[in-house]
Design a protein around this motif. Structure first.
Motif, PDB file in Angstrom:
ATOM      1  N   ASP A 129       0.843  -0.980   0.076  1.00  0.00           N
ATOM      2  CA  ASP A 129       0.071  -0.089   0.227  1.00  0.00           C
ATOM      3  C   ASP A 129       0.807   1.389   0.048  1.00  0.00           C
ATOM      4  O   ASP A 129       0.602   2.250  -0.743  1.00  0.00           O
ATOM      5  N   ARG A 138      -2.066  -3.159  -8.476  1.00  0.00           N
ATOM      6  CA  ARG A 138      -0.826  -2.266  -7.959  1.00  0.00           C
ATOM      7  C   ARG A 138      -0.725  -0.916  -8.842  1.00  0.00           C
ATOM      8  O   ARG A 138      -0.701  -0.843 -10.024  1.00  0.00           O
ATOM      9  N   ASP A 169       2.271   1.888  -3.477  1.00  0.00           N
ATOM     10  CA  ASP A 169       1.170   2.230  -4.285  1.00  0.00           C
ATOM     11  C   ASP A 169       1.003   3.827  -4.070  1.00  0.00           C
ATOM     12  O   ASP A 169       0.965   4.521  -5.137  1.00  0.00           O
TER      13      ASP A 169
END
Length: 304
Positions: A236, A265, A239
């Motif tokens: 995360d 992603r 990203d």
């Protein structure tokens, strides 16, 4: 009527199906590892359909430039007893056929029932310019033909585009495309296409060799899908890093990239389809990315 396509079908194709009344829900999206349609999944899905079917193949998928196995798909469509209409989305990849070095990617396109492409991509003419080829023009004409006492639509009027497109009137879009083709010809476009592909290869090679960057998929044509990485960051956070990198690159303005999502992603997409881009411009992009990496991650290992 069911529609078979890969998970990487372009949103414009879905919109077209909705506009036609066929509907987005009619599309059965099949696996496409690496952006390329899985033929086994396609075989199974096509065999399970008793009636007619529409098949959409990609020639230059928008995130990676990947090509579906179009020739193999055409083989299977040809033997589907109830009939299978093969449509090829060649918005990015169709012009690869003009280059001996890249033409192998487009094998099978000539067997499609319809092929669509954009002139405002590799043809390098202004927005909005698109065109389509169809194997049998009569169904196209029958669909769009109209008449009226106020229209010079008789046989003596000659070919009229309003009989082949949805619009009743529009500006002369074809002029820009004709002028570009007339000015540069086959040889000129071949040279430009190969130069663009060379720029993409140069950039992809740099990404592969640069710590803190990774390729998200192979780059067979002119689109490089990649992302930044940072040691110790989870998925995360990575990203978020890439979304921030795209915003920073765009705001700085030295080079332009777009954000995308690949395999779930966040990623960065660089497309090399402009006629004026040179290896020196690619170096500017590499320098801009290296600076953003240093700013956002502290990584200063990139060379360009």
């Amino acid at each position: 009527i069911p529609v078979l396509a890969s998970t990487e079908i372009h949103s414009s194709a879905l919109k077209a199906l909705a506009t036609l009344g066929i509907g987005r829900a009619s599309v059965r999206q099949l696996p496409a590892p690496g952006g390329v349609l899985d033929l086994t999944a396609f075989d199974n899905a096509l065999t399970a359909i008793d009636g007619p079917v529409i098949v959409v193949a990609n020639a230059g998928e928008v995130n990676t430039g990947a090509f579906d196995p179009i020739a193999a798909m055409a083989d299977r469509c040809a033997i589907h007893q109830a009939g299978a209409w093969l449509h090829v989305d060649g918005a990015f990849g169709l012009f690869a056929a003009a280059s001996p070095a890249l033409a192998h990617l487009t094998v099978g396109v000539e067997r499609a029932h319809s092929v669509a492409a954009d002139g405002h991509k590799w043809l390098n003419v202004p927005y909005d310019s698109g065109f389509a080829f169809v194997r049998d023009h009569e169904p196209l004409r029958d669909s769009f033909l109209t008449g009226g006492a106020y229209l010079a639509s008789g046989p003596e009027a000659g070919w009229d585009p309003l009989s082949h497109v949805p619009e009743m009137s529009r500006r002369f879009r074809g002029l820009a495309a004709w002028c570009a083709l007339k000015a540069y010809g086959r040889a000129g476009y071949r040279e430009m296409i190969e130069r663009c592909a060379g720029n993409a290869t140069q950039f992809a090679t740099w990404v592969e060799a640069t710590p803190g960057l990774e390729m998200m998929a192979p780059a067979p044509l002119i689109i490089v899908c990649f992302r930044l990485t940072a040691q110790g960051q989870d998925a995360d956070a990575t990203d978020a890093l890439n979304r921030e990198a795209v915003a920073t690159l765009q705001s700085v303005g030295r080079a332009f990239v777009t954000g995308t999502v690949w395999n779930g992603r966040a990623a960065i997409r660089a497309a090399f389809d402009n006629w004026s881009t040179t290896p020196a411009d690619v170096a500017v992009l590499q320098s801009a990315i290296a600076d953003v990496m240093t700013r956002l991650t502290g990584c200063s290992d990139a060379t360009y």
